[in-house]
Scaffold this active site. Structure first.
Site, PDB file in Angstrom:
ATOM      1  N   HIS A   1       0.841  -1.202   0.000  1.00 59.82           N
ATOM      2  CA  HIS A   1       0.000   0.000   0.000  1.00 59.82           C
ATOM      3  C   HIS A   1       0.870   1.243   0.000  1.00 59.82           C
ATOM      4  CE1 HIS A   1      -3.936  -1.980   1.675  1.00 59.82           C
ATOM      5  NE2 HIS A   1      -3.430  -2.619   0.617  1.00 59.82           N
TER       6      HIS A   1
ATOM      7  N   GLU B   1       0.921   3.870   1.882  1.00 59.47           N
ATOM      8  CA  GLU B   1       1.445   4.281   3.191  1.00 59.47           C
ATOM      9  C   GLU B   1       2.675   3.455   3.575  1.00 59.47           C
ATOM     10  OE1 GLU B   1      -1.648   3.433   2.376  1.00 59.47           O
ATOM     11  OE2 GLU B   1      -3.130   4.130   3.819  1.00 59.47           O
TER      12      GLU B   1
ATOM     13  N   CYS C   1      -6.181   1.765   5.854  1.00 56.45           N
ATOM     14  CA  CYS C   1      -6.789   0.495   6.274  1.00 56.45           C
ATOM     15  C   CYS C   1      -6.168   0.090   7.615  1.00 56.45           C
ATOM     16  CB  CYS C   1      -6.517  -0.572   5.218  1.00 56.45           C
ATOM     17  SG  CYS C   1      -4.796  -1.082   5.128  1.00 56.45           S
TER      18      CYS C   1
ATOM     19  N   CYS D   1      -2.300  -0.507   7.478  1.00 52.62           N
ATOM     20  CA  CYS D   1      -1.495   0.714   7.412  1.00 52.62           C
ATOM     21  C   CYS D   1      -1.601   1.507   8.713  1.00 52.62           C
ATOM     22  CB  CYS D   1      -1.934   1.560   6.220  1.00 52.62           C
ATOM     23  SG  CYS D   1      -1.494   0.772   4.662  1.00 52.62           S
TER      24      CYS D   1
HETATM   25 ZN    ZN Z   1      -3.511   0.220   3.667  1.00 55.06          ZN
END
Ligand code: ZN
Length: 418
Positions: A59, A61, A89, A92
């Site tokens: 992801h 992040e 999410c 993260c």
């Molecule tokens: Zn995430």
């Protein structure tokens, strides 16, 4: 005044995060971007790339945190602010808490997986040992619009670009959902002249710029999914790998009439596929598909070698959910029936067979390899020391790739002028 200045700063950094999201979009990933900032200094950027990296944790992040920690030489990122275009999410959020990031600023809310207030609010959870300040809704409109653009385009792409012909069938996507999808997005095209608007599906794995491109042609009882272990093994060794579903098979459109199929037609489709994608340095791997060995004669100069695999065809009893997935009923099976019939009739392809024989007799590159009995078209093939059916298991596919990749790599190629 202080608030206005803060908002301006937040919008400035969010625009950089949006630029990362657009790069993700250009790479056909869900468009999410992030930047990590300390004071007025940009420390790192990140963008969503789970598909390209075959990594569920890739992801935006996480990418920004990894790069930021590496840049600072410290896994604690106190004093830093992370800007991300989509609400983080749970994964993260956990990483951001471990990194001790001071502040998280996001753009669009995510009602499905967001944990900065939408589904949960992990950042404000007092029972955790660290809390992080959170600001949402910065340039939310732009961030949301980019995501909407991605999902709309994906939905539209199919209906508009690949309408279904009246005399063909298309297996519903739901039939494939229970199968492991792997990390390679399904690719489609329908604009080859030989396809006449039938939709062709293929898997495209590994780096596009690789020196060798493996073209895997499945057999009459199979489709590209059966070759997935080999796709993964070859891509894992840095090769580009393309595994199309022949028309009538797998996720490709299926002409209703058996008579639509001939080996010359399938060869023509693959030849146009190779030309459209401008593939070069091709190693052709055919699984019970000797008819495809005449392809290099149609496109001389584009091939670097050939491998033939004779695999025991699964009998009725051993038919699996995977093998059956593309065929909800007998009407969808015209392709497998037609190719099985052509095979029984000695393929009815004497011209193609003769063309292939001549081509491989005159071939000056590395000798073709064969697993199991080599077809007459590859009379001079060298035997691979592997068990039959090896390519259908992960371990067997790894073993095949370990032998064949160095053998066909450009540095060991004996072709003159290569
Ligand atoms: Zn995430």
């Amino acid at each position: 005044m202080i608030e206005a200045a803060q908002r301006q700063r937040d919008e400035h950094w969010m625009r950089l995060a949006l630029a990362q999201a657009r790069e993700a979009l250009a790479a056909a990933e869900v468009p999410v971007g992030a930047v990590l900032v300390r004071g007025d200094t940009l420390l790192a950027t990140g963008r969503n790339a789970p598909r390209a990296q075959c990594d569920p944790t890739a992801h935006a992040e996480i990418a920004a945190l990894r790069a930021g920690a590496a840049a600072l030489g410290n896994y604690r990122l106190s004093g830093c602010t992370l800007y991300v275009t989509l609400e983080p999410c749970a994964m993260c959020a956990g990483a951001l808490l471990h990194a001790r990031v001071d502040r998280v600023v996001y753009g669009a809310a995510d009602p499905k997986t967001g944990v900065a207030g939408s589904v949960l609010d992990l950042f404000a959870e007092q029972r955790l040992n660290h809390q992080t300040r959170v600001q949402g809704g910065v340039l939310a409109h732009e961030c949301t619009a980019l995501l909407a653009q991605f999902f709309q385009a994906r939905r539209r792409a199919h209906k508009a670009v690949h309408p279904l012909r009246d005399d063909a069938l298309r297996t519903p996507d739901a039939r494939f959902e229970p199968l492991a999808q792997g990390c390679h997005a399904p690719r489609y095209l329908s604009d080859l002249p030989a396809l006449d608007r039938l939709r062709l599906h293929w898997v495209d794995a590994g780096p596009p710029g690789a020196a060798r491109t493996w073209l895997l042609v499945h057999g009459p009882g199979q489709w590209s999914h059966a070759l997935r272990p080999l796709v993964d093994a070859l891509a894992g060794q840095g090769q580009r790998v393309l595994a199309p579903d022949l028309p009538g098979f797998g996720r490709s459109d299926k002409p209703k009439r058996e008579a639509a199929h001939s080996l010359a037609w399938h060869r023509q489709v693959l030849a146009q596929f190779i030309e459209q994608l401008d593939l070069r340095g091709i190693v052709l791997l055919v699984q019970d598909a000797p008819w495809a060995l005449a392809l290099p004669a149609l496109l001389p100069g584009r091939f670097a070698g050939a491998v033939s695999v004779a695999s025991p065809l699964p009998g009725r009893a051993s038919r699996s959910a995977v093998a059956d997935a593309p065929y909800p009923d007998a009407g969808h099976r015209a392709g497998p029936r037609a190719l099985a019939r052509l095979r029984e009739q000695g393929d009815g392809d004497e011209d193609g067979s003769a063309q292939a024989r001549r081509f491989w007799q005159d071939w000056t590159g590395p000798a073709p390899l064969a697993l199991g009995k080599a077809p007459a078209e590859l009379a001079g093939a060298r035997a691979l020391a592997l068990a039959p059916g090896a390519l259908l298991t992960a371990a067997g596919a790894q073993a095949l790739a370990a032998q064949a990749v160095p053998y066909f790599s450009p540095s060991t190629e004996q072709a003159p002028g290569a």
